[in-house]
Design an enzyme around this catalytic site. Structure first.
Site, PDB file in Angstrom:
ATOM      1  N   ARG A 212       0.835  -1.208   0.000  1.00  0.00           N
ATOM      2  CA  ARG A 212       0.000   0.000   0.000  1.00  0.00           C
ATOM      3  C   ARG A 212       0.867   1.254   0.000  1.00  0.00           C
ATOM      4  O   ARG A 212       0.599   2.233  -0.707  1.00  0.00           O
ATOM      5  CB  ARG A 212      -0.921  -0.008   1.228  1.00  0.00           C
ATOM      6  CG  ARG A 212      -2.033  -1.034   1.157  1.00  0.00           C
ATOM      7  CD  ARG A 212      -3.048  -0.827   2.254  1.00  0.00           C
ATOM      8  NE  ARG A 212      -2.841  -1.643   3.424  1.00  0.00           N
ATOM      9  CZ  ARG A 212      -3.503  -2.760   3.719  1.00  0.00           C
ATOM     10  NH1 ARG A 212      -4.419  -3.221   2.876  1.00  0.00           N
ATOM     11  NH2 ARG A 212      -3.272  -3.429   4.830  1.00  0.00           N
ATOM     12  N   SER A 251     -17.864  -5.578  -3.546  1.00  0.00           N
ATOM     13  CA  SER A 251     -19.208  -6.165  -3.575  1.00  0.00           C
ATOM     14  C   SER A 251     -19.891  -6.116  -2.210  1.00  0.00           C
ATOM     15  O   SER A 251     -21.110  -6.242  -2.124  1.00  0.00           O
ATOM     16  CB  SER A 251     -19.143  -7.617  -4.066  1.00  0.00           C
ATOM     17  OG  SER A 251     -18.342  -8.392  -3.193  1.00  0.00           O
ATOM     18  N   CYS A 340      -3.413 -13.643  -4.241  1.00  0.00           N
ATOM     19  CA  CYS A 340      -3.110 -14.207  -2.921  1.00  0.00           C
ATOM     20  C   CYS A 340      -3.277 -15.726  -2.946  1.00  0.00           C
ATOM     21  O   CYS A 340      -3.423 -16.354  -1.902  1.00  0.00           O
ATOM     22  CB  CYS A 340      -3.992 -13.579  -1.847  1.00  0.00           C
ATOM     23  SG  CYS A 340      -5.755 -13.827  -2.096  1.00  0.00           S
TER      24      CYS A 340
END
Length: 396
Positions: A212, A251, A340
């Site tokens: 990040r 979602s 991942c």
């Protein structure tokens, strides 16, 4: 101690200190161990090889702990392993006022197969995935309390993989208070509210901490699309580093609402963020139809390949997702894409990206490789511990 005899010719992995022995490699068991018992593994000639947890319900019949016959696997052994793992994180990762959340124990990589412990400020979340750890959990929890004196230790052992070890799922308080509905944590100087006891994982993934920060360095003045944004890790870091705007898609309505809370918590400009509760693939197609383009597209999907048998299907899903992402970039824009899935290695991932570029009619340069941070170490004898991988791509 009960002995498990290895089939002749199956010694190589054990000698190389790989911690798994599959059921097909076991010749026979002398005695009747219970699942989770510590047993003595010997070769076909009866020579000692290792100590490990035994489980006859799992495809991994033994999870090896110690290769020195003279070392006792007792309470002090477990306390020592817990202390080593915690000390390394306290020394290298946790910084007052900057980062107070990380993974304290990472299963086989920290020599405690099936144990995951995450720290969220003054609270710990534990996942127990093997019967051996379950049998020794009381000692482990006691040591964590002595070392850290946390406000709570919450058992998040709700993974379906527990059934392979003959274990039920659990969501219970192991020590201290019940975690509050919102726990405030800091990572890279950014504040997040997370819910440890409810929902997916803890509401936060600390394995993307360094990625990040690295990606945010490119965000100044840029129009960013953060897909599978969850509670806002990449979004918040982009805003902190001066992104012109961020569109965040997930979602989960709950995740999107938590993301909005985290934006306000950090006093970022809410007018710069468009948070969209939607299926990512559907939203990417909508953006395409609307002619929307971005400078940076971030794709951090859930695990598409839980096993090698699912790799072909997962590769197609990764290819389609990344093709859509590439089509939404301005010329020379950046695609930050992740997997991942432990079954997907980096070379295969690069090939998938090459196929996606071909289908999208784009040229791609790989300019940086992302990986998991140091609190998710990869043990040299256990490459399976390396699951998170990513690529920063310039797309033309």
């Amino acid at each position: 101690m009960i002995e498990v005899i290895l089939k002749k010719g199956k010694e190589k992995a054990v000698l190389h200190k790989h911690p798994w022995v599959f059921s097909g490699a076991v010749e026979r068991v002398i005695g009747k161990p219970e699942n989770g018992d510590i047993v003595r593994l010997v070769d076909a000639k009866g020579q000692f090889m290792a100590y490990g947890f035994y489980n006859d319900q799992s495809r991994v019949a033994l999870r090896l702990l110690e290769w020195d016959e003279n070392v006792a696997i007792d309470e002090q052994w477990f306390r020592g392993k817990v202390a080593e793992a915690v000390e390394s994180r306290q020394k290298d990762i946790l910084v007052d006022g900057v980062t107070n959340t990380c993974r304290l124990i990472f299963s086989e990589s920290d020599y405690l197969p099936g144990l995951i412990v995450d720290k969220y400020a003054d609270h710990l979340a534990v996942q127990v995935l093997t019967s051996g750890i379950e049998k020794n959990l009381a000692v482990i929890i006691d040591e964590l309390q002595k070392l850290l004196n946390p406000a709570s230790i919450f058992d998040k052992s709700d993974a379906s993989s527990r059934t392979h070890e003959g274990l039920d799922t659990k969501n219970i308080v192991l020590a201290g208070i019940h975690p509050p509905e919102r726990v405030e944590v800091k990572e890279n100087g950014i504040t997040y509210n997370i819910n440890i006891a409810e929902g997916q994982k803890s509401g936060f993934y600390c394995d993307q901490r360094e990625n990040r920060k690295i990606l945010a360095a490119y965000a100044k003045g840029k129009k960013v699309l953060d897909c599978f944004s969850y509670t806002g890790g990449f979004t918040l870091n982009s805003l902190q580093n001066g992104a012109a705007s961020v569109s965040s898609v997930d979602s989960s309505v709950l995740a999107v609402e938590t993301l909005k809370e985290n934006i306000s918590l950090n006093k970022f400009d809410t007018t710069k963020v468009t948070a969209i509760p939607s299926d990512v693939n559907k939203q990417l197609r909508k953006f395409r139809e609307e002619g929307e383009l971005f400078d940076i597209v971030i794709l951090d999907p859930p695990k598409y390949a839980p096993s090698r048998s699912a790799l072909d299907k997962a590769s197609r899903a990764y290819k389609d997702l990344n093709r859509l992402g590439m089509l939404l970039l301005n010329k020379g824009g950046l695609l930050a894409t992740f997997s991942c899935s432990g079954a997907m290695d980096m070379e295969t991932f690069k090939q998938v990206l090459a196929w996606a570029a071909l289908d999208a009619g784009k040229q791609v340069q790989f300019i940086y490789q992302f990986c998991q941070p140091e609190d998710h170490p990869v043990r040299s004898s256990f490459p399976e511990g390396e699951y998170l991988k990513g690529l920063l791509c310039r797309v033309f």
